[in-house]
Design an enzyme around this catalytic site. Structure first.
Site, PDB file in Angstrom:
ATOM      1  CB  THR A 185      12.953  -1.279  44.446  1.00 12.50           C
ATOM      2  OG1 THR A 185      12.370  -1.691  45.685  1.00 12.50           O
ATOM      3  CG2 THR A 185      12.179  -0.124  43.848  1.00 12.50           C
ATOM      4  CE1 TYR A 194      16.795 -19.672  48.689  1.00  9.73           C
ATOM      5  CE2 TYR A 194      15.565 -17.637  49.011  1.00  9.73           C
ATOM      6  CZ  TYR A 194      16.768 -18.304  48.954  1.00  9.73           C
ATOM      7  OH  TYR A 194      17.947 -17.623  49.179  1.00  9.73           O
ATOM      8  CB  VAL A 246      23.143  -8.825  38.750  1.00  5.65           C
ATOM      9  CG1 VAL A 246      24.516  -8.349  38.327  1.00  5.65           C
ATOM     10  CG2 VAL A 246      22.504  -7.826  39.711  1.00  5.65           C
TER      11      VAL A 246
HETATM   12  P1  NAD Z   1      24.579 -20.681  44.745  1.00  3.69           P
HETATM   13  O1  NAD Z   1      23.461 -21.423  44.107  1.00  3.69           O
HETATM   14  O2  NAD Z   1      25.679 -20.172  43.882  1.00  3.69           O
HETATM   15  O3  NAD Z   1      25.251 -21.567  45.877  1.00  3.69           O
HETATM   16  C1  NAD Z   1      24.578 -22.555  46.603  1.00  3.69           C
HETATM   17  C2  NAD Z   1      25.525 -23.739  46.763  1.00  3.69           C
HETATM   18  O4  NAD Z   1      24.879 -24.732  47.562  1.00  3.69           O
HETATM   19  C3  NAD Z   1      25.873 -24.401  45.426  1.00  3.69           C
HETATM   20  O5  NAD Z   1      27.257 -24.640  45.359  1.00  3.69           O
HETATM   21  C4  NAD Z   1      25.068 -25.699  45.443  1.00  3.69           C
HETATM   22  O6  NAD Z   1      25.652 -26.716  44.668  1.00  3.69           O
HETATM   23  C5  NAD Z   1      25.056 -26.007  46.916  1.00  3.69           C
HETATM   24  N1  NAD Z   1      23.946 -26.859  47.357  1.00  3.69           N
HETATM   25  C6  NAD Z   1      22.632 -26.731  47.060  1.00  3.69           C
HETATM   26  N2  NAD Z   1      21.924 -27.696  47.673  1.00  3.69           N
HETATM   27  C7  NAD Z   1      22.817 -28.451  48.383  1.00  3.69           C
HETATM   28  C8  NAD Z   1      22.706 -29.586  49.223  1.00  3.69           C
HETATM   29  N3  NAD Z   1      21.529 -30.159  49.469  1.00  3.69           N
HETATM   30  N4  NAD Z   1      23.826 -30.091  49.769  1.00  3.69           N
HETATM   31  C9  NAD Z   1      25.036 -29.537  49.524  1.00  3.69           C
HETATM   32  N5  NAD Z   1      25.208 -28.459  48.741  1.00  3.69           N
HETATM   33  C10 NAD Z   1      24.110 -27.914  48.184  1.00  3.69           C
HETATM   34  O7  NAD Z   1      23.917 -19.489  45.575  1.00  3.69           O
HETATM   35  P2  NAD Z   1      24.581 -18.316  46.424  1.00  3.69           P
HETATM   36  O8  NAD Z   1      24.112 -17.047  45.857  1.00  3.69           O
HETATM   37  O9  NAD Z   1      26.021 -18.543  46.597  1.00  3.69           O
HETATM   38  O10 NAD Z   1      23.840 -18.502  47.812  1.00  3.69           O
HETATM   39  C11 NAD Z   1      24.488 -19.075  48.944  1.00  3.69           C
HETATM   40  C12 NAD Z   1      23.551 -19.008  50.142  1.00  3.69           C
HETATM   41  O11 NAD Z   1      23.233 -17.660  50.441  1.00  3.69           O
HETATM   42  C13 NAD Z   1      22.229 -19.735  49.928  1.00  3.69           C
HETATM   43  O12 NAD Z   1      21.871 -20.394  51.132  1.00  3.69           O
HETATM   44  C14 NAD Z   1      21.267 -18.613  49.645  1.00  3.69           C
HETATM   45  O13 NAD Z   1      19.951 -18.937  50.018  1.00  3.69           O
HETATM   46  C15 NAD Z   1      21.841 -17.488  50.477  1.00  3.69           C
HETATM   47  N6  NAD Z   1      21.449 -16.183  49.938  1.00  3.69           N
HETATM   48  C16 NAD Z   1      22.043 -15.688  48.809  1.00  3.69           C
HETATM   49  C17 NAD Z   1      21.623 -14.463  48.300  1.00  3.69           C
HETATM   50  C18 NAD Z   1      22.241 -13.862  47.077  1.00  3.69           C
HETATM   51  O14 NAD Z   1      21.776 -12.817  46.625  1.00  3.69           O
HETATM   52  N7  NAD Z   1      23.282 -14.411  46.497  1.00  3.69           N
HETATM   53  C19 NAD Z   1      20.604 -13.746  48.944  1.00  3.69           C
HETATM   54  C20 NAD Z   1      20.020 -14.304  50.072  1.00  3.69           C
HETATM   55  C21 NAD Z   1      20.462 -15.502  50.573  1.00  3.69           C
HETATM   56  N1  UDP Z   2      14.084  -9.997  36.911  1.00  7.41           N
HETATM   57  C1  UDP Z   2      13.889  -9.439  35.657  1.00  7.41           C
HETATM   58  N2  UDP Z   2      14.495 -10.009  34.581  1.00  7.41           N
HETATM   59  C2  UDP Z   2      15.295 -11.093  34.691  1.00  7.41           C
HETATM   60  C3  UDP Z   2      15.504 -11.669  35.976  1.00  7.41           C
HETATM   61  C4  UDP Z   2      14.877 -11.086  37.057  1.00  7.41           C
HETATM   62  O1  UDP Z   2      13.177  -8.423  35.513  1.00  7.41           O
HETATM   63  O2  UDP Z   2      15.821 -11.542  33.648  1.00  7.41           O
HETATM   64  C5  UDP Z   2      13.446  -9.362  38.074  1.00  7.41           C
HETATM   65  C6  UDP Z   2      12.644 -10.306  38.946  1.00  7.41           C
HETATM   66  O3  UDP Z   2      11.314 -10.437  38.475  1.00  7.41           O
HETATM   67  C7  UDP Z   2      12.720  -9.605  40.286  1.00  7.41           C
HETATM   68  C8  UDP Z   2      14.090  -8.931  40.272  1.00  7.41           C
HETATM   69  O4  UDP Z   2      14.475  -8.850  38.892  1.00  7.41           O
HETATM   70  O5  UDP Z   2      11.739  -8.602  40.383  1.00  7.41           O
HETATM   71  C9  UDP Z   2      15.157  -9.694  41.037  1.00  7.41           C
HETATM   72  O6  UDP Z   2      15.133 -11.031  40.588  1.00  7.41           O
HETATM   73  P1  UDP Z   2      16.175 -12.122  41.073  1.00  7.41           P
HETATM   74  O7  UDP Z   2      15.757 -13.409  40.455  1.00  7.41           O
HETATM   75  O8  UDP Z   2      17.557 -11.648  40.828  1.00  7.41           O
HETATM   76  O9  UDP Z   2      16.033 -12.214  42.664  1.00  7.41           O
HETATM   77  P2  UDP Z   2      14.837 -12.106  43.717  1.00  7.41           P
HETATM   78  O10 UDP Z   2      15.159 -10.890  44.502  1.00  7.41           O
HETATM   79  O11 UDP Z   2      13.516 -11.964  43.017  1.00  7.41           O
HETATM   80  O12 UDP Z   2      14.915 -13.364  44.484  1.00  7.41           O
END
Ligand code: NAD
Ligand code: UDP
Ligand code: UDP
Length: 319
Positions: free
Chosen positions: A214, A149, A192
């Site tokens: 954190t 990732y 969460v």
């Molecule tokens: P999510 O898993 O809910 O959404 C990802 C979506 O992408 C899903 O609908 C999945 O089916 C689709 N997908 C995965 N691989 C695919 C492919 N090869 N072709 C087409 N569709 C594909 O996750 P999210 O939280 O909504 O994240 C969305 C984006 O934001 C991601 O790129 C993620 O890396 C980025 N992001 C999210 C967070 C967060 O905290 N939610 C933090 C950092 C970055």
């Molecule tokens: N984590 C946890 N219990 C859980 C899931 C996650 O203690 O059931 C911790 C995890 O080890 C990390 C933080 O919560 O330190 C955030 O995890 P998450 O998978 O949400 O996202 P990350 O920021 O690590 O990608």
């Protein structure tokens, strides 16, 4: 390419957690939205309420394969985001970030569309600079369980900037920090949703490690607002720009808050910390404040209450 109604916008990963909120907002602003998703972690239920809208179109498509359509803007969100899901098929995760980005950049180049990449705070790895500004290059393990990732997203950023320099593409790169809210999958595996589901079902709350690590949690509406503002910045602004909420909480504190808000009798259970789990994470959002005139407005407890209400339906059904 302009149509009478507004812009035609492609959202990859549009059936996911963030993508579905983004599609909804863009439709609400009068645009035509094409959602491309392979439903790897996304769900039809996330976009069901949009399907009756004639300006919304869904394509079942894996972005690792070419896509030939006509659009004005692309938000590239496709990629599993939860560690549990992106580590399930790590090669596919890297392909999605690398091959997928090449295809979406190739598409943007052909139709001269503006393209935004959903990058991540994971590009900073386990950071030794705190809080993290965009100028920090990160501390990332290239061969660990999170690397598919982290390095995939880092390579995607490289591709975006090379298409920008080499092909004069208009790019925007958002580094998204942990975001939460309604439409997180109940089995998503992220902290969460895990804690809320455990609290609502009276199960033990699973803290990995001692809970002193954190994270900074941003509510989804704030995040989507930041992404749209970024897309609409002047052409000379590319980012990368951090989008997240600088409020920093230990995982133990998060567990206590969720237990309090749900009134749950759940107890805390400590489990081993996964490898390379970042010890601290907090965005420096000065750049977003300056360039996007953006800052998050929703406090953790307020956002958690809405997320709890959403996830309650799954807990009541026994998932
Ligand atoms: P999510 O898993 O809910 O959404 C990802 C979506 O992408 C899903 O609908 C999945 O089916 C689709 N997908 C995965 N691989 C695919 C492919 N090869 N072709 C087409 N569709 C594909 O996750 P999210 O939280 O909504 O994240 C969305 C984006 O934001 C991601 O790129 C993620 O890396 C980025 N992001 C999210 C967070 C967060 O905290 N939610 C933090 C950092 C970055
Ligand atoms: N984590 C946890 N219990 C859980 C899931 C996650 O203690 O059931 C911790 C995890 O080890 C990390 C933080 O919560 O330190 C955030 O995890 P998450 O998978 O949400 O996202 P990350 O920021 O690590 O990608
Ligand atoms: N591509 C796509 N849709 C398009 C145009 C290109 O999916 O509308 C894909 C195409 O398959 C190619 C990739 O994007 O492999 C990169 O395109 P680019 O034009 O940058 O490179 P090239 O075609 O020279 O490989």
């Amino acid at each position: 390419m302009k149509n009478f109604y507004g812009k035609r916008i492609l959202v990859t990963g549009g059936a996911g957690f963030l993508g579905s909120h983004l599609c909804e907002r863009l439709l609400g602003e009068g645009h035509e939205v094409v959602c491309a998703d392979n439903f790897y972690t996304g769900r039809k239920a996330n976009i069901r309420h949009l399907l009756a809208n004639p300006f919304f179109e869904v394509i079942r498509h894996d972005i690792c394969f070419p896509l030939y359509i006509e659009v004005d803007e692309i938000y590239n969100l496709a990629c599993p985001a939860s560690p549990v899901h992106y580590q399930f098929d790590p090669v596919q995760t890297t392909k999605t970030s690398v091959h997928g980005s090449i295809n979406m950049l190739g598409l943007a180049k052909r139709v001269r569309a503006k393209i935004l990449q959903a990058s991540t705070s994971e590009v900073y790895g386990d950071p030794d600079v705190h809080p993290q500004p965009e100028s920090y290059w990160g501390r990332v393990n290239p061969i660990g369980f999170r690397s598919c990732y982290d390095e995939g997203k880092r390579c995607a950023e490289t591709l975006f900037f090379d298409y920008h320099r080499q092909h004069k593409l208009q790019i925007k790169v958002a580094r998204i920090f942990n975001t939460y809210g309604p439409r997180m999958h109940p089995n998503d595996g992220r902290v969460v949703s895990n804690f809320i589901m455990q609290a609502l079902q009276g199960e033990d709350i699973t803290i990995y490690g001692d809970g002193s690590q954190t994270r900074s949690f941003c509510y989804v509406d704030d995040l989507i607002d930041g992404l749209i503002r970024l897309m609409n910045t002047p052409d000379d602004f590319t980012g990368p720009v951090n989008i997240g909420n600088p409020g920093e909480f230990s995982i133990l504190r998060l567990a206590e808050i969720i237990i309090g808000l749900t009134g749950s009798g759940s107890r805390i259970r400590f489990e081993p910390l996964p490898a390379d789990d970042p010890t601290q994470r907090k965005p420096d959002i000065s750049l977003a404040m300056e360039k996007l005139d953006w800052r998050p407005g929703i406090h953790l407890e307020e956002g958690l209450k809405k997320t709890i209400e959403y996830l309650r339906q799954f807990a009541d059904k026994g998932k």
